[in-house]
Structure formats: structure tokens, C-alpha cells
Write an enzyme that holds these catalytic residues in place. Structure first.
Site, PDB file in Angstrom:
ATOM      1  CE  LYS A  64      34.468 -28.883  -2.197  1.00 18.31           C
ATOM      2  NZ  LYS A  64      35.013 -29.055  -3.167  1.00 18.31           N
ATOM      3  CB  THR A  84      19.574 -33.087  -9.301  1.00 18.50           C
ATOM      4  OG1 THR A  84      20.471 -31.904 -10.583  1.00 18.50           O
ATOM      5  CG2 THR A  84      18.515 -32.940  -8.807  1.00 18.50           C
ATOM      6  CD  GLU A 114      21.787 -21.016  -9.219  1.00 18.92           C
ATOM      7  OE1 GLU A 114      21.736 -21.092 -10.365  1.00 18.92           O
ATOM      8  OE2 GLU A 114      21.666 -20.275  -8.624  1.00 18.92           O
ATOM      9  CB  CYS A 155      24.102 -27.290 -15.927  1.00 18.70           C
ATOM     10  SG  CYS A 155      24.752 -25.375 -15.804  1.00 18.70           S
ATOM     11  CD  GLU A 173      23.643 -32.816 -16.007  1.00 18.19           C
ATOM     12  OE1 GLU A 173      24.014 -33.522 -14.206  1.00 18.19           O
ATOM     13  OE2 GLU A 173      24.022 -31.622 -16.124  1.00 18.19           O
TER      14      GLU A 173
HETATM   15  P1  NAD Z   1      29.312 -32.645  -7.405  1.00 20.29           P
HETATM   16  O1  NAD Z   1      28.036 -32.118  -7.124  1.00 20.29           O
HETATM   17  O2  NAD Z   1      30.017 -34.097  -7.942  1.00 20.29           O
HETATM   18  O3  NAD Z   1      30.080 -31.381  -6.971  1.00 20.29           O
HETATM   19  C1  NAD Z   1      29.426 -29.979  -6.895  1.00 20.29           C
HETATM   20  C2  NAD Z   1      30.176 -30.184  -5.739  1.00 20.29           C
HETATM   21  O4  NAD Z   1      30.031 -30.406  -4.588  1.00 20.29           O
HETATM   22  C3  NAD Z   1      32.490 -29.685  -5.651  1.00 20.29           C
HETATM   23  O5  NAD Z   1      32.717 -28.995  -5.404  1.00 20.29           O
HETATM   24  C4  NAD Z   1      31.830 -31.337  -4.713  1.00 20.29           C
HETATM   25  O6  NAD Z   1      33.543 -31.415  -3.784  1.00 20.29           O
HETATM   26  C5  NAD Z   1      30.644 -30.872  -3.387  1.00 20.29           C
HETATM   27  N1  NAD Z   1      30.858 -32.068  -3.014  1.00 20.29           N
HETATM   28  C6  NAD Z   1      30.209 -33.446  -3.455  1.00 20.29           C
HETATM   29  N2  NAD Z   1      29.719 -34.024  -2.853  1.00 20.29           N
HETATM   30  C7  NAD Z   1      29.942 -32.876  -2.049  1.00 20.29           C
HETATM   31  C8  NAD Z   1      28.951 -33.632  -0.204  1.00 20.29           C
HETATM   32  N3  NAD Z   1      28.631 -35.059   0.514  1.00 20.29           N
HETATM   33  N4  NAD Z   1      28.779 -32.520   0.604  1.00 20.29           N
HETATM   34  C9  NAD Z   1      29.404 -31.062   0.749  1.00 20.29           C
HETATM   35  N5  NAD Z   1      29.984 -31.181  -1.515  1.00 20.29           N
HETATM   36  C10 NAD Z   1      30.168 -31.818  -1.650  1.00 20.29           C
HETATM   37  O7  NAD Z   1      28.763 -31.855  -9.450  1.00 20.29           O
HETATM   38  P2  NAD Z   1      30.449 -32.108 -10.442  1.00 20.29           P
HETATM   39  O8  NAD Z   1      29.899 -33.186 -10.638  1.00 20.29           O
HETATM   40  O9  NAD Z   1      30.679 -30.977  -9.257  1.00 20.29           O
HETATM   41  O10 NAD Z   1      29.450 -30.216 -11.307  1.00 20.29           O
HETATM   42  C11 NAD Z   1      28.619 -31.341 -12.413  1.00 20.29           C
HETATM   43  C12 NAD Z   1      27.467 -31.465 -12.299  1.00 20.29           C
HETATM   44  O11 NAD Z   1      27.169 -29.457 -11.940  1.00 20.29           O
HETATM   45  C13 NAD Z   1      26.214 -31.118 -13.237  1.00 20.29           C
HETATM   46  O12 NAD Z   1      25.124 -32.039 -12.766  1.00 20.29           O
HETATM   47  C14 NAD Z   1      25.763 -29.614 -13.437  1.00 20.29           C
HETATM   48  O13 NAD Z   1      24.833 -29.564 -14.632  1.00 20.29           O
HETATM   49  C15 NAD Z   1      25.892 -28.921 -12.686  1.00 20.29           C
HETATM   50  N6  NAD Z   1      26.185 -27.663 -12.317  1.00 20.29           N
HETATM   51  C16 NAD Z   1      25.094 -26.576 -12.913  1.00 20.29           C
HETATM   52  C17 NAD Z   1      25.239 -25.249 -13.074  1.00 20.29           C
HETATM   53  C18 NAD Z   1      24.309 -24.309 -12.986  1.00 20.29           C
HETATM   54  O14 NAD Z   1      24.092 -23.386 -13.140  1.00 20.29           O
HETATM   55  N7  NAD Z   1      22.509 -25.183 -12.449  1.00 20.29           N
HETATM   56  C19 NAD Z   1      26.366 -24.998 -13.482  1.00 20.29           C
HETATM   57  C20 NAD Z   1      28.025 -25.505 -13.257  1.00 20.29           C
HETATM   58  C21 NAD Z   1      27.503 -27.099 -13.542  1.00 20.29           C
END
Ligand code: NAD
Length: 492
Positions: free
Chosen positions: A187, A242, A262, A296, A394
Site C-alpha cells: 500500500k 509512531t 519503522e 525520520c 517530531e
Molecule cells: P503515517 O503514519 O501517517 O502514514 C504512513 C502510512 O500508513 C500511509 O500509507 C498511510 O496511508 C497509512 N495509514 C494511516 N493510517 C492508517 C491506519 N489506520 N491503518 C493502516 N494504515 C494507515 O506517516 P506519514 O505521515 O506518511 O509519514 C511520516 C512518518 O513516517 C514520520 O513519523 C516518519 O518519521 C516516519 N518514517 C519512518 C521511517 C523509518 O525508517 N523509521 C522512514 C520514513 C518515514
């Protein structure tokens, strides 16, 4: 004028009425309407993508389940040939992918060309080669028994990705799973789905069998959640915030399905008095403008020894004031816009809340006038108390919180004060001392005299609120996509 014009293959990809989902080797329209894809450099809608829901997830998982038997029956070398072919195609379509990534995420085209795309292709080659040399059976020396540990793929692996590095993260996630013999349902983020969907075309051209790679776009609850909940998904991997990671962890915990998480971070850089200040200031200033701070693991809290503080800030100001802020497709751009309007609002809201609750700006620049509709911001450095929201949370923008310290031990405990644990760095010309401190700052990754360090073979993952489940990019990652099975025959 050095703005890159989209090449014909990019124009043709974007001109589709609604970019369909890639399911079972077919390009399918979905059940849940569409998602508008916006170029954050201009605010304009560039295309529309079919939005998937639970019924589309079900078709994709069923296809992946059916494809598993034959994909897992191939030898590792046979699968590796497909993955190398896909890497070849990524390389021959590198400009298309870099342009899509730049248009979608707003990232400088030269960063996409220089890092995101080639580093993704390298990931496929790394895991393809690793899988050929891996040990799938380990004989066990046990008296009166013929026994071994056999390693086999799980089946369908589900992946949910965020919007900040869509192409690279797809490769980091899917490559080890596919190389190990699993099939995948991905996804992509609803905010930046383009390069991931384009990979579907390359997977087809590489001849990867139908159903082995399935790619959907959709909203979190409608598409991500049913994927994590699907009974045929035997392994999950989530990269994102998170908050959502905890939800996916709960779903997988309930189902007893192994899951990699992650997650977010609030990394620190600890700059000692004997650091190479010009080099450290330039690296950390560049770290917060990389991907407009939407990284991140980047260094968002700078702990500067009091003896170097003023010099460091002056040098960082110099670098930040010369950082070229421009549209993603501008070849001169060193920092593009934030990815979306909600992300722009979030970052501005953090600055305002931070200042309103006592933080002060060490470096603050005017919001750049690049385009009328783009989501541009300038880099900021703030300082203040450790309970400020911009110190603790963050922000995910081009900003860092600066802290002056005199006592190293206290500085280490302040670095470790937050519950995140993704990545920190230590800056000193005394490498032995830096190495000791690198062990004391708690995170999945500690870097010395550098920040944001990635290589295949170098494990990358988080601890505490930054993640659990083994991380990415290493031989252990590959093994995470194999389940252990003990096979034993007592001898008479
Ligand atoms: P997010 O958690 O809002 O979304 C991530 C994904 O989860 C998206 O595809 C979203 O559609 C999906 N999602 C959202 N709600 C969901 C639910 N209820 N059930 C299932 N899936 C759901 O994060 P974001 O805003 O897209 O990305 C930013 C975040 O990602 C930051 O916190 C960043 O630190 C983190 N990040 C971490 C790493 C790592 O390797 N640790 C790498 C990249 C980004």
C-alpha cells in the site's frame, strides 16, 4: 532557466485518466474512488490515482497468495535473475522515476537522480545476491538424530509505506521479502503513490510472474488497515508515524503475525568542543534541509558544547542562508517544498506553538516566495527549554532545536531523555572518545562525524518509540522474511 521539463514517458504516465492499481499482473480500477496527486512545488493536481479499499485489498492478497506457490518454488538464483532484471529496468528508467519522485514529493530532482533511484536499484541487487548465497538449511549435530533447521518464506507479505521516500522505501521493504521467496502486497502512501505504481510497469516488463508484486494506493483506514488485518497476510511491515505504527502493531499482535515497525524519530547530534566545526555545521545544516527535513532519522536536536556554540551557529547560518530553495524540478534546487498543505500547516503550527510556549528563534528566515501555490518554508533553528513541544515532538520540517551544554554526561542523559530511539550522531576529532559516546546515546543507529548514513549491509532500525522488528538493509533483514522450521528424525 534550469527547470526540467517532464519527459514524454512521465507525461504519458500522468495523463492516464485515473492511474489504476496493479493486482495479479493486471491494471485494475478500484472500488473506492480516486486520490488526487498534487505537485507540492505548485499546489496543482498532476494526476489522479484509483483509491483501493478492503475489496481491492482482498483481490490483491488473493493474487499474491496464489502466486506464492510457484514463486517460492523457484530457486534463489532464478528469483535473483528477476530482481536483477528489475534493477536493470529501474536504471534504464531512472530519469522517469526521478522526475516522478520529484513531482510527487517535491524533492530536488538532482537528489532523486543521485540518491533515491540508484540507491533503490542497488537494494534489489544487494538482496538478490544475498539470497543466492544464503543458507536455507543448517544441519544440527544432535546425538541419535538427523536434524536441521530449514528456512522458508512466509507467504504473502504486506507493506504500508509513508510519503517521504516512496521509491527507496519500497525497495528497502519489498526487495528482501521477494528475494526470500515471499509475494508482496504494497500500500503506497495516498500522498505520493506515483513512483511505486510505476514500478508495477517495470515488474511486468521484467517478467516477474503475475501476482508476485501487487501495488495499491488508498487511505489508511480504508486500505492499510484491511491489509494488516487480512488472514492470508503472514508477514507485515509498516513504515510511518509512531501513532499509526502502534495501531498496526496491535492488529498484528492480535493476529500473531510478525511485524516490522519503522517509525518516527527525534534524533540528536552531540557536538563536542574538539569537533571540526565547519564540517559539522555544514553537515547538520544540510541534514535538516535534506528532503525539506522530512527525514525520520535526521538530527533535529543539536547539542553544542558552549565553547563552540557561537562559531557553530554562525557557520550553520551561513550554510542555511545559501541553501537554494526552489521547485523540485529545478536543477539548482537544494531544498524543495514540504510534501503537502497539511504538512505545511503542521510545520507552521509547530513553529507557532513552540514560540508561543517560550522557544526563541536562533535562525529564522522569511518564508520564501518561490511559487504562488507551493508549500515552501525556510529553515529555522529554535532554542529554549527541554519541555518545549519543538524539542520533544517530531516536527518533520527543516528545523532543529539547539541546546548549549557544558557537561558531557548531562548532555548524554538529555539526548536520551525522549522515548524515541532512531538515530543520533557524535562529532569529535577524538575517534575513541566519539566511539564511546556513540554507545551511550540510545538509538538504533549512532553515527560519528556524519548524520544520515546508509549502506547495504549496515543494519538500520529503531528502538523504543522509533520501531521494533529488526530494521532494514542487512542480512538480518533478509532472514526476517524467512521462518525457521526444525526438521528432526530420531535414529533408531
Ligand atoms: P503515517 O503514519 O501517517 O502514514 C504512513 C502510512 O500508513 C500511509 O500509507 C498511510 O496511508 C497509512 N495509514 C494511516 N493510517 C492508517 C491506519 N489506520 N491503518 C493502516 N494504515 C494507515 O506517516 P506519514 O505521515 O506518511 O509519514 C511520516 C512518518 O513516517 C514520520 O513519523 C516518519 O518519521 C516516519 N518514517 C519512518 C521511517 C523509518 O525508517 N523509521 C522512514 C520514513 C518515514
Amino acid at each position: 532557466m534550469s527547470t526540467v521539463q517532464p519527459e514524454p514517458r512521465v507525461k504519458s504516465f500522468l495523463s492516464q485518466d485515473r492511474i489504476p492499481a496493479f493486482v495479479g499482473g493486471n491494471w485494475q480500477t478500484t472500488s473506492a474512488g480516486e486520490v488526487e496527486v498534487v505537485d507540492p512545488s505548485t499546489g496543482a493536481v498532476v494526476t489522479r490515482v484509483c483509491a483501493a479499499d478492503a475489496s481491492d485489498v482482498n483481490s490483491a492478497v488473493e493474487s499474491a497468495h496464489q502466486a506464492f506457490a510457484s514463486w517460492s518454488a523457484l530457486s534463489p538464483s532464478e528469483r535473483a535473475v528477476y530482481l536483477h532484471r528489475l534493477a536493470d529496468l529501474i536504471e534504464s528508467h531512472a530519469e522517469v522515476l526521478a522526475q516522478l519522485e520529484s513531482i510527487d514529493v517535491g524533492k530536488p530532482i538532482n537528489n532523486a537522480r543521485g540518491f533515491d533511484i540508484p540507491f533503490g536499484a542497488e537494494c534489489l541487487r544487494y538482496f538478490a545476491d544475498l539470497s543466492v548465497q544464503a543458507t536455507y538449511d543448517t544441519p544440527l549435530a544432535i546425538k541419535q538424530m538427523e536434524a536441521r533447521v530449514h528456512r522458508a518464506p512466509y507467504g504473502v507479505s504486506g507493506f504500508i509505506f509513508p510519503w517521504n521516500f516512496p521509491f527507496t522505501l519500497f525497495c528497502w521493504g519489498a526487495a528482501p521479502a521477494l528475494a526470500a521467496g515471499n509475494t508482496v502486497v504494497v500500500k503506497a502512501s495516498e500522498v505520493t503513490p506515483l513512483s511505486t505504481l510505476y514500478i508495477g510497469h517495470l515488474a511486468q516488463e521484467a517478467g516477474i510472474p503475475d501476482g508476485v508484486t501487487n501495488i495499491l494506493t488508498g487511505y489508511g483506514q480504508a486500505c492499510g488497515q484491511p491489509l494488516a488485518e487480512h488472514p492470508l497476510v503472514k508477514r507485515m511491515s509498516f513504515t510511518g508515524s509512531t501513532t499509526v505504527g502502534k495501531l498496526i502493531g496491535r492488529i498484528c499482535g492480535e493476529r500473531l503475525v510478525p511485524c516490522k515497525l519503522e517509525l518516527g524519530g527525534k534524533g540528536a547530534a552531540l557536538v563536542l568542543q574538539d569537533a571540526d566545526i565547519p564540517a559539522a555545521a555544514a553537515s547538520l545544516a544540510n541534514a535538516i534541509t535534506l528532503n525539506t527535513g522530512q527525514v525520520c532519522c535526521t538530527a533535529t536536536r543539536w547539542f553544542l558544547h558552549e565553547s563552540v556554540y557561537d562559531d557553530f551557529i554562525d557557520q550553520a547560518r551561513e550554510v542555511l542562508s545559501h541553501t537554494k530553495i526552489a521547485c523540485g524540478m529545478d536543477e539548482q534546487s537544494q531544498m524543495g517544498p514540504l510534501v503537502s498543505k497539511p504538512q505545511l500547516d503542521r510545520v507552521q503550527d509547530y513553529y507557532q506553538k513552540g514560540i508561543a510556549t517560550g522557544a526563541t528563534a536562533v535562525i529564522e528566515m522569511e518564508r520564501p516566495e518561490v511559487t504562488a501555490g507551493g508549500y515552501f518554508v525556510s529553515p529555522h533553528l529554535l532554542t529554549g527549554s527541554d519541555d518545549n513541544v519543538c524539542y520533544r515532538e517530531e516536527v518533520f520540517g527543516p528545523t532543529a532545536y539547539v541546546v548549549k551544554f557544558s557537561d558531557e554526561t548531562q548532555a548524554v542523559s538529555r539526548v536520551n531523555q525522549l522515548a524515541y530511539g532512531l538515530a543520533n550522531s557524535v562529532w569529535s576529532q577524538d575517534h575513541a572518545r566519539a566511539s564511546q559516546l556513540a554507545e551511550k546515546v540510545i538509538a538504533g543507529n549512532s553515527w560519528i562525524n556524519a548524520h544520515n548514513v546508509f549502506a547495504y549491509g549496515l543494519p538500520y532500525g529503531g528502538v523504543n518509540l522509533s520501531g521494533v522488528g529488526g530494521g532494514v538493509n542487512s542480512p538480518e533483514t533478509f532472514n526476517d522474511y524467512l521462518r525457521n522450521q526444525t526438521i528432526a528424525r530420531p535414529l533408531a
